[in-house]
Design a protein around this motif. Structure first.
Motif, mmCIF file in Angstrom:
data_model
loop_
_atom_site.group_PDB
_atom_site.id
_atom_site.type_symbol
_atom_site.label_atom_id
_atom_site.label_comp_id
_atom_site.label_asym_id
_atom_site.label_seq_id
_atom_site.Cartn_x
_atom_site.Cartn_y
_atom_site.Cartn_z
ATOM 1 N N THR A 37 0.834 -1.188 0.000
ATOM 2 C CA THR A 37 0.000 0.000 0.000
ATOM 3 C C THR A 37 0.874 1.246 0.000
ATOM 4 O OG1 THR A 37 -0.118 0.026 2.419
ATOM 5 C CG2 THR A 37 -1.870 -1.145 1.254
ATOM 6 N N LYS A 43 -1.784 7.837 6.648
ATOM 7 C CA LYS A 43 -2.997 7.220 7.198
ATOM 8 C C LYS A 43 -3.041 7.272 8.722
ATOM 9 C CE LYS A 43 -6.033 3.242 6.625
ATOM 10 N NZ LYS A 43 -7.115 4.106 6.104
ATOM 11 N N GLY A 48 -4.934 9.154 12.976
ATOM 12 C CA GLY A 48 -5.823 8.806 11.879
ATOM 13 C C GLY A 48 -6.526 10.003 11.270
ATOM 14 N N ARG A 49 -6.191 11.215 11.763
ATOM 15 C CA ARG A 49 -6.816 12.436 11.218
ATOM 16 C C ARG A 49 -5.899 13.147 10.227
ATOM 17 N NH1 ARG A 49 -8.765 16.704 14.857
ATOM 18 N NH2 ARG A 49 -6.970 16.365 16.203
ATOM 19 N N CYS A 50 -4.625 12.850 10.252
ATOM 20 C CA CYS A 50 -3.580 13.436 9.413
ATOM 21 C C CYS A 50 -3.324 14.894 9.739
ATOM 22 C CB CYS A 50 -3.873 13.299 7.917
ATOM 23 S SG CYS A 50 -2.417 13.773 6.938
ATOM 24 N N SER A 108 -12.598 17.027 7.563
ATOM 25 C CA SER A 108 -13.224 15.716 7.721
ATOM 26 C C SER A 108 -12.731 14.962 8.947
ATOM 27 C CB SER A 108 -12.954 14.851 6.481
ATOM 28 O OG SER A 108 -11.559 14.555 6.394
ATOM 29 N N ASN A 110 -10.314 13.042 8.946
ATOM 30 C CA ASN A 110 -10.044 11.697 8.450
ATOM 31 C C ASN A 110 -8.888 11.763 7.450
ATOM 32 O OD1 ASN A 110 -10.073 9.115 7.355
ATOM 33 N ND2 ASN A 110 -12.302 8.971 7.352
ATOM 34 N N SER A 111 -7.812 11.026 7.745
ATOM 35 C CA SER A 111 -6.645 11.037 6.865
ATOM 36 C C SER A 111 -6.965 10.510 5.472
ATOM 37 C CB SER A 111 -5.519 10.201 7.476
ATOM 38 O OG SER A 111 -5.949 8.867 7.683
ATOM 39 N N GLN A 112 -8.052 9.765 5.346
ATOM 40 C CA GLN A 112 -8.424 9.231 4.039
ATOM 41 C C GLN A 112 -8.709 10.351 3.040
ATOM 42 O OE1 GLN A 112 -8.198 5.848 3.606
ATOM 43 N NE2 GLN A 112 -8.339 6.322 1.428
ATOM 44 N N SER A 113 -9.112 11.523 3.547
ATOM 45 C CA SER A 113 -9.341 12.683 2.660
ATOM 46 C C SER A 113 -8.056 13.071 1.947
ATOM 47 C CB SER A 113 -9.859 13.875 3.469
ATOM 48 O OG SER A 113 -11.070 13.584 4.110
ATOM 49 N N ILE A 115 -5.382 11.043 1.535
ATOM 50 C CA ILE A 115 -4.994 9.908 0.688
ATOM 51 C C ILE A 115 -5.783 9.910 -0.610
ATOM 52 C CG2 ILE A 115 -5.011 7.380 0.531
ATOM 53 C CD1 ILE A 115 -4.491 7.360 3.595
ATOM 54 N N ASP A 116 -7.095 10.091 -0.512
ATOM 55 C CA ASP A 116 -7.948 10.112 -1.715
ATOM 56 C C ASP A 116 -7.539 11.249 -2.652
ATOM 57 O OD1 ASP A 116 -9.336 7.952 -0.757
ATOM 58 O OD2 ASP A 116 -11.034 9.126 0.004
#
Length: 433
Positions: A37, A43, A48-50, A108, A110-113, A115-116
């Motif tokens: 990955t 992440k 987990g919020r970045c 958000s 959220n760290s996924q924001s 990453i996306d």
């Protein structure tokens, strides 16, 4: 054949790739990631919020958060710093927010924001992402002037420019060392202190403001030769920090401890992470002023017990443990406490000494001090001074920072300037052609 190969699919690698592809759309860019990955550290950052960066908008203020790299990063931060990073994400659909302590996160939470955003931009711009592509060797072609050859498990790839953004990767450091770069030996930089002590053992989760000093290992005077026992002497602390301190299951953590671990990365490593710290749990007081407060409390609250009367701003359970550690019985009233007893409590509160026996990694956010020697990098471009067309970004170089988004800022800035330098070379070649 790639125009640019970026070694490492982390924050710095993606930031560089997107800047390159945006500024020079014709470039063929490949990100080589050894793992299954990408963006793993992004992440887990900030729980987990970045924690994207920090609201230190003045470069002179910003560099003060870097134990290693302070002088070198001042110029780069004038070119690309906090405001530029915020603009990068917000113009790509990731709104950010500044929290009370200055840390900057996506709205958000959220760290996924993040990453996306990186993955979508890379795909849109045609950046190739190659996972499970561990780099086995990097070799310059014509001292780098003719490009680079990158060897993976199964084949090799040539490129004109190589950006190394592999973080704390010992194998890459070894290869760079073999090519003539000096690698400063890496040691942990962000870590918490392991302490086994009854005063804090039963109260994990407690957090309070404190002033912490790291004491020299020879804290007891070695030059006292009288027949009586040695007396502790107040020596200059090796390091000091003030801020929130968090009691954990294994010892002490929190911003003040992490700051000490970053600034003290080298001396604490030299001590093999065995040393003493002195904590003032009520940093607004000195020993003398706190003793004066207790004398006042003794008059005003004479009939109340010391255990149940807490005249300082301190978590109740910590106060209870320190009162007991002072040898004060649960039913001792203020009126009955001698000056000697009160002085013992003052000492526990303002000069509380703990023995640190080892360290623990701060969550998954592992940071090291060490890497490519800063003297061998051109900080206007982040290009190697040893080999041509070789660039660095992120933690692969000997730069590290305290927690709070500063390590990411180093990654963003280095990646941006490396990309800018490569684009400038391409533009000059176009002009010549």
């Amino acid at each position: 054949m790639y125009d640019v190969i970026i070694a490492g699919g982390g924050a710095a690698g993606f930031y560089a790739a997107i800047q390159l592809a945006t500024e020079h759309p014709g470039l063929s860019i490949g990100i080589f990631e050894r793992g299954k990955t990408v963006l793993g550290k992004v992440k887990v950052s900030g729980g987990g919020r970045c924690n994207v960066t920090h609201a230190a908008f003045n470069p002179t203020d910003l560099v003060n958060h870097y134990p290693r790299g302070k002088k070198e990063l001042l110029g780069p931060f004038h070119s690309h710093a906090t405001g530029d990073v915020m603009e990068f994400f917000e113009t790509r659909g990731v709104p950010l927010k500044i929290e009370e302590d200055g840390r900057i996160f996506p709205v958000s939470d959220n760290s996924q924001s993040i990453i996306d955003c990186f993955l979508e931009e890379a795909e849109r711009l045609g950046v190739r992402i190659l996972k499970n592509y561990a780099i086995k060797a990097i070799n310059p072609l014509g001292n780098g002037k003719e490009g680079w050859r990158v060897t993976t498990k199964n084949k090799y790839y040539n490129c004109r420019y190589l950006v190394v953004a592999t973080g704390s990767n010992p194998k890459i450091w070894e290869q760079l060392g073999g090519l003539g770069h000096h690698i400063v030996k890496p040691v942990p930089s962000l870590f918490t202190f392991n302490i086994a002590d009854d005063r804090i053992k039963s109260i994990p989760g407690i957090s309070t403001q404190a002033y912490v000093e790291v004491l020299p290992n020879n804290h007891l005077a070695s030059n006292i030769v009288v027949a009586l026992k040695s007396k502790p002497v107040k020596k200059e602390a090796i390091l000091t920090a003030e801020g929130p301190v968090l009691v954990t299951h294994w010892g002490l953590s929190g911003p003040a401890i992490l700051k000490l671990s970053a600034w003290g990365a080298l001396p604490l490593h030299a001590l093999n992470y065995t040393f003493k710290i002195r904590v003032n749990w009520v940093p607004e007081y000195t020993s003398a002023s706190l003793f004066g407060l207790f004398l006042t409390v003794k008059d005003v609250e004479a009939k109340k017990t010391i255990l149940k009367t807490k005249p300082v701003d301190l978590p109740r359970r910590l106060w209870t443990n320190l009162v007991k550690a002072s040898g004060i019985s649960t039913d001792l009233r203020w009126a009955d406490a001698s000056n000697q007893v009160l002085q013992g409590l003052v000492e526990q509160l303002t000069q509380c000494v703990f023995r640190v026996e080892g360290k623990s990694t701060f969550k998954e956010e592992f940071v090291t001090a060490g890497g490519v020697d800063l003297k061998e990098i051109n900080f206007k471009t982040f290009e190697s001074k040893v080999l041509a067309n070789l660039y660095f970004a992120g933690e692969v170089i000997n730069v590290d920072a305290i927690t709070g988004g500063f390590n990411f800022q180093n990654a963003w800035t280095g990646a941006f300037l490396a990309a800018k330098a490569i684009v400038a070379k391409e533009e000059s070649l176009k002009d010549i052609g």
